[in-house]
Structure formats: C-alpha cells, structure tokens
Motif scaffolding. Structure first.
Motif, PDB file in Angstrom:
ATOM      1  N   ASP A   1       0.825  -1.208   0.000  1.00 45.12           N
ATOM      2  CA  ASP A   1       0.000   0.000   0.000  1.00 45.12           C
ATOM      3  C   ASP A   1       0.862   1.263   0.000  1.00 45.12           C
ATOM      4  OD1 ASP A   1      -1.989   1.892   0.268  1.00 45.12           O
ATOM      5  OD2 ASP A   1      -2.395   1.436   2.383  1.00 45.12           O
ATOM      6  N   VAL A   2       0.834   1.985  -1.124  1.00 46.29           N
ATOM      7  CA  VAL A   2       1.535   3.273  -1.237  1.00 46.29           C
ATOM      8  C   VAL A   2       0.520   4.402  -1.444  1.00 46.29           C
ATOM      9  CG1 VAL A   2       3.690   2.259  -2.073  1.00 46.29           C
ATOM     10  CG2 VAL A   2       1.950   2.990  -3.726  1.00 46.29           C
ATOM     11  N   SER A   3      -0.714   4.154  -1.017  1.00 42.11           N
ATOM     12  CA  SER A   3      -1.782   5.133  -1.253  1.00 42.11           C
ATOM     13  C   SER A   3      -1.570   6.428  -0.477  1.00 42.11           C
ATOM     14  CB  SER A   3      -3.146   4.537  -0.916  1.00 42.11           C
ATOM     15  OG  SER A   3      -3.200   4.156   0.447  1.00 42.11           O
ATOM     16  N   GLY A   4      -0.936   6.371   0.674  1.00 41.42           N
ATOM     17  CA  GLY A   4      -0.704   7.589   1.450  1.00 41.42           C
ATOM     18  C   GLY A   4       0.138   8.602   0.683  1.00 41.42           C
ATOM     19  N   PRO A   5       1.331   8.208   0.217  1.00 45.47           N
ATOM     20  CA  PRO A   5       2.124   9.139  -0.581  1.00 45.47           C
ATOM     21  C   PRO A   5       1.407   9.607  -1.847  1.00 45.47           C
ATOM     22  CG  PRO A   5       3.509   7.362   0.200  1.00 45.47           C
ATOM     23  CD  PRO A   5       2.094   6.999   0.549  1.00 45.47           C
ATOM     24  N   GLU A   6       0.656   8.719  -2.485  1.00 46.76           N
ATOM     25  CA  GLU A   6      -0.059   9.111  -3.696  1.00 46.76           C
ATOM     26  C   GLU A   6      -1.157  10.132  -3.376  1.00 46.76           C
ATOM     27  OE1 GLU A   6      -2.202   7.251  -7.665  1.00 46.76           O
ATOM     28  OE2 GLU A   6      -1.792   5.915  -5.981  1.00 46.76           O
ATOM     29  N   GLU A   7      -1.861   9.942  -2.275  1.00 50.56           N
ATOM     30  CA  GLU A   7      -2.898  10.907  -1.875  1.00 50.56           C
ATOM     31  C   GLU A   7      -2.285  12.276  -1.591  1.00 50.56           C
ATOM     32  OE1 GLU A   7      -4.755   9.051   1.480  1.00 50.56           O
ATOM     33  OE2 GLU A   7      -5.715   7.512   0.244  1.00 50.56           O
ATOM     34  N   ASP A   8      -1.116  12.289  -0.948  1.00 53.26           N
ATOM     35  CA  ASP A   8      -0.448  13.557  -0.664  1.00 53.26           C
ATOM     36  C   ASP A   8      -0.017  14.237  -1.958  1.00 53.26           C
ATOM     37  OD1 ASP A   8      -0.837  13.014   2.010  1.00 53.26           O
ATOM     38  OD2 ASP A   8       1.230  12.371   2.374  1.00 53.26           O
ATOM     39  N   TRP A   9       0.482  13.461  -2.926  1.00 51.46           N
ATOM     40  CA  TRP A   9       0.856  14.032  -4.215  1.00 51.46           C
ATOM     41  C   TRP A   9      -0.378  14.578  -4.938  1.00 51.46           C
ATOM     42  CZ3 TRP A   9      -0.508  12.597  -9.232  1.00 51.46           C
ATOM     43  CH2 TRP A   9       0.175  13.283 -10.248  1.00 51.46           C
ATOM     44  N   GLU A  10      -1.498  13.862  -4.855  1.00 51.91           N
ATOM     45  CA  GLU A  10      -2.744  14.345  -5.462  1.00 51.91           C
ATOM     46  C   GLU A  10      -3.153  15.684  -4.845  1.00 51.91           C
ATOM     47  OE1 GLU A  10      -4.492  13.458  -8.013  1.00 51.91           O
ATOM     48  OE2 GLU A  10      -3.702  11.476  -8.452  1.00 51.91           O
ATOM     49  N   ALA A  11      -2.998  15.828  -3.524  1.00 54.15           N
ATOM     50  CA  ALA A  11      -3.319  17.101  -2.868  1.00 54.15           C
ATOM     51  C   ALA A  11      -2.375  18.196  -3.359  1.00 54.15           C
ATOM     52  CB  ALA A  11      -3.231  16.947  -1.350  1.00 54.15           C
ATOM     53  N   HIS A  12      -1.098  17.858  -3.537  1.00 56.20           N
ATOM     54  CA  HIS A  12      -0.131  18.807  -4.101  1.00 56.20           C
ATOM     55  C   HIS A  12      -0.586  19.230  -5.497  1.00 56.20           C
ATOM     56  CE1 HIS A  12       3.540  20.370  -5.907  1.00 56.20           C
ATOM     57  NE2 HIS A  12       3.620  19.323  -6.711  1.00 56.20           N
ATOM     58  N   MET A  13      -1.035  18.282  -6.303  1.00 49.58           N
ATOM     59  CA  MET A  13      -1.469  18.588  -7.663  1.00 49.58           C
ATOM     60  C   MET A  13      -2.748  19.426  -7.658  1.00 49.58           C
ATOM     61  SD  MET A  13       0.876  17.682  -9.552  1.00 49.58           S
ATOM     62  CE  MET A  13      -0.017  18.299 -10.959  1.00 49.58           C
ATOM     63  N   ASP A  14      -3.629  19.190  -6.699  1.00 52.10           N
ATOM     64  CA  ASP A  14      -4.825  20.030  -6.576  1.00 52.10           C
ATOM     65  C   ASP A  14      -4.409  21.478  -6.320  1.00 52.10           C
ATOM     66  OD1 ASP A  14      -6.436  17.806  -6.952  1.00 52.10           O
ATOM     67  OD2 ASP A  14      -6.908  17.576  -4.811  1.00 52.10           O
ATOM     68  N   ASP A  15      -3.379  21.659  -5.487  1.00 50.47           N
ATOM     69  CA  ASP A  15      -2.870  23.000  -5.202  1.00 50.47           C
ATOM     70  C   ASP A  15      -2.236  23.627  -6.445  1.00 50.47           C
ATOM     71  OD1 ASP A  15      -2.168  25.193  -3.406  1.00 50.47           O
ATOM     72  OD2 ASP A  15      -0.111  24.450  -3.582  1.00 50.47           O
ATOM     73  N   VAL A  16      -1.438  22.830  -7.174  1.00 48.25           N
ATOM     74  CA  VAL A  16      -0.816  23.317  -8.417  1.00 48.25           C
ATOM     75  C   VAL A  16      -1.899  23.743  -9.405  1.00 48.25           C
ATOM     76  CG1 VAL A  16       0.515  22.607 -10.462  1.00 48.25           C
ATOM     77  CG2 VAL A  16       1.337  22.015  -8.167  1.00 48.25           C
ATOM     78  N   ALA A  17      -2.898  22.899  -9.573  1.00 48.36           N
ATOM     79  CA  ALA A  17      -3.982  23.192 -10.521  1.00 48.36           C
ATOM     80  C   ALA A  17      -4.777  24.428 -10.095  1.00 48.36           C
ATOM     81  CB  ALA A  17      -4.906  21.981 -10.654  1.00 48.36           C
ATOM     82  N   ALA A  18      -4.986  24.599  -8.796  1.00 50.87           N
ATOM     83  CA  ALA A  18      -5.742  25.750  -8.314  1.00 50.87           C
ATOM     84  C   ALA A  18      -4.999  27.059  -8.558  1.00 50.87           C
ATOM     85  CB  ALA A  18      -6.046  25.593  -6.821  1.00 50.87           C
ATOM     86  N   ARG A  19      -3.669  27.025  -8.530  1.00 50.97           N
ATOM     87  CA  ARG A  19      -2.877  28.240  -8.742  1.00 50.97           C
ATOM     88  C   ARG A  19      -2.612  28.517 -10.216  1.00 50.97           C
ATOM     89  NH1 ARG A  19       2.094  27.359  -6.538  1.00 50.97           N
ATOM     90  NH2 ARG A  19       1.644  25.244  -5.918  1.00 50.97           N
ATOM     91  N   ALA A  20      -2.790  27.511 -11.073  1.00 52.66           N
ATOM     92  CA  ALA A  20      -2.549  27.689 -12.510  1.00 52.66           C
ATOM     93  C   ALA A  20      -3.701  28.480 -13.130  1.00 52.66           C
ATOM     94  CB  ALA A  20      -2.426  26.333 -13.201  1.00 52.66           C
ATOM     95  N   LEU A  21      -3.368  29.228 -14.161  1.00 52.28           N
ATOM     96  CA  LEU A  21      -4.406  29.952 -14.890  1.00 52.28           C
ATOM     97  C   LEU A  21      -5.289  28.965 -15.634  1.00 52.28           C
ATOM     98  CD1 LEU A  21      -2.438  32.918 -16.515  1.00 52.28           C
ATOM     99  CD2 LEU A  21      -4.013  33.002 -14.585  1.00 52.28           C
TER     100      LEU A  21
END
Length: 192
Positions: free
Chosen positions: A89-109
């Motif tokens: 199970d590597v879902s924890g790190p993947e979930e954290d990366w998904e949250a990082h990507m949500d932040d990246v996407a929210a800041r992108a135009l």
C-alpha cells in the motif's frame, strides 16, 4: 511506478523514501554487465537493504518539481516481502501528491471556457478524422502550427516586456520553472 495528471506533465509524482535519520538516500546504481554503464534508480523498493543498498524506513509523496510530502508513512519491509512490492500500500504518498497537484492546478491559470471548449471540440474532431483522412488532420495541424508560430512569439514578447518573474510564470502555467523558462525561450525564438 509514477503518477501523472493530464495537463501537468512536468509534475510527475512517485513514492519518495527516507532513511532512519530523515534524509533522502542517493540513487542506487546497478552495474549492467561488463560495460562502464550503470543504471540509476530511485524506485522506493530498491532501498531494501539487500546487496549493500541502504534500508529506508519511511516513504512520502515526491514530485519532479521538487515538492516533498510532509507526512511520512512507515515502511514495513516484512510486509513488502510477504505481499510483494506491487501489492504494498503506497496510497498515502499518492494521496499527498494528489493534494499537491490540486494545489498546483488551483494556482494555474484556467483557459477561458470558450477557448477550452474550442480546443476540446477540435481535439475530438481530429481524433474522429485521423483514421478516415489523416491528410485532413495533417492540414489542420499545419494550420494550428501557423497560429502557434504567429501568436507564441508575440505572447513571449509581452511576457518579457511585462517582466513576469519565472516563478509566477511557472505557477500560472502549472509547470516547473525550468519548463516555463524553456517554453518562453522556445516561443521567443520560434519563427513561422
């Protein structure tokens, strides 16, 4: 195993690992036969302590942009050996990366809705045409390249003229500073 999100290709994510002292280990080198070439790996599962490799004790999300997850998850090597690395199970790190990507996407135009819809419609139409008439698709691609060659350098000049800092440009594009700088240079010197 790595994770990607469409539209954010420079933000490839994967499981990062930590040694007991909290530092990241160096890549593991593998000699390939009698050549001078060595394969390098940072895959989490190669740090199992076998063959004089370091043994990591925790994992976390990691992104190619340099982001590292704050949360660490203990690594149980007995369970890895029992379940197999693909079942671990590597879902924890993947979930954290998904949250990082949500932040990246929210800041992108975001593209204006009408432009996004046009691009989506164009892509779907060309996908439909490719099997029936690839010459028409090539003609459409040529027309798009002309638009890019006309507008890309103009946009790059405006960006440079407004002195948009590279970190801000990278954030707006949802990419890394290196990729944003490369894109800006590419369009600055693109000729039609």
């Amino acid at each position: 195993m790595s994770w990607q999100r469409e539209g954010f290709e420079t933000h490839e994510g994967e499981v990062g690992v930590l040694l007991a002292d909290g530092t990241e280990p160096a890549p593991v080198l593998f000699a390939l036969g009698s050549t001078a070439y060595f394969h390098e790996s940072t895959d989490w599962w190669v740090y199992d302590g076998t063959m004089r490799r370091p043994t990591v004790t925790a994992m976390r999300g990691r992104c190619a942009c340099g982001w590292r997850g704050e949360r660490t998850v203990p690594l149980d090597w007995e369970e890895v050996r029992s379940a197999g690395r693909d079942a671990y199970d590597v879902s924890g790190p993947e979930e954290d990366w998904e949250a990082h990507m949500d932040d990246v996407a929210a800041r992108a135009l975001a593209l204006p809705d009408d432009v996004a819809a046009l691009l989506h419609t164009l892509r779907e139409r060309l996908d439909d045409l490719i099997d029936d008439d690839p010459v028409l698709v090539l003609k459409a691609v040529e027309a798009m390249e002309t638009i890019v060659a006309d507008l890309g350098p103009l946009a790059a000049r405006y960006i440079k003229g407004d002195a948009v800092p590279l970190p801000r440009l990278a954030e707006a594009l949802g990419t890394t500073e290196k990729a944003a700088g490369s894109r800006l240079t590419h369009y600055t010197y693109l000729s039609g």
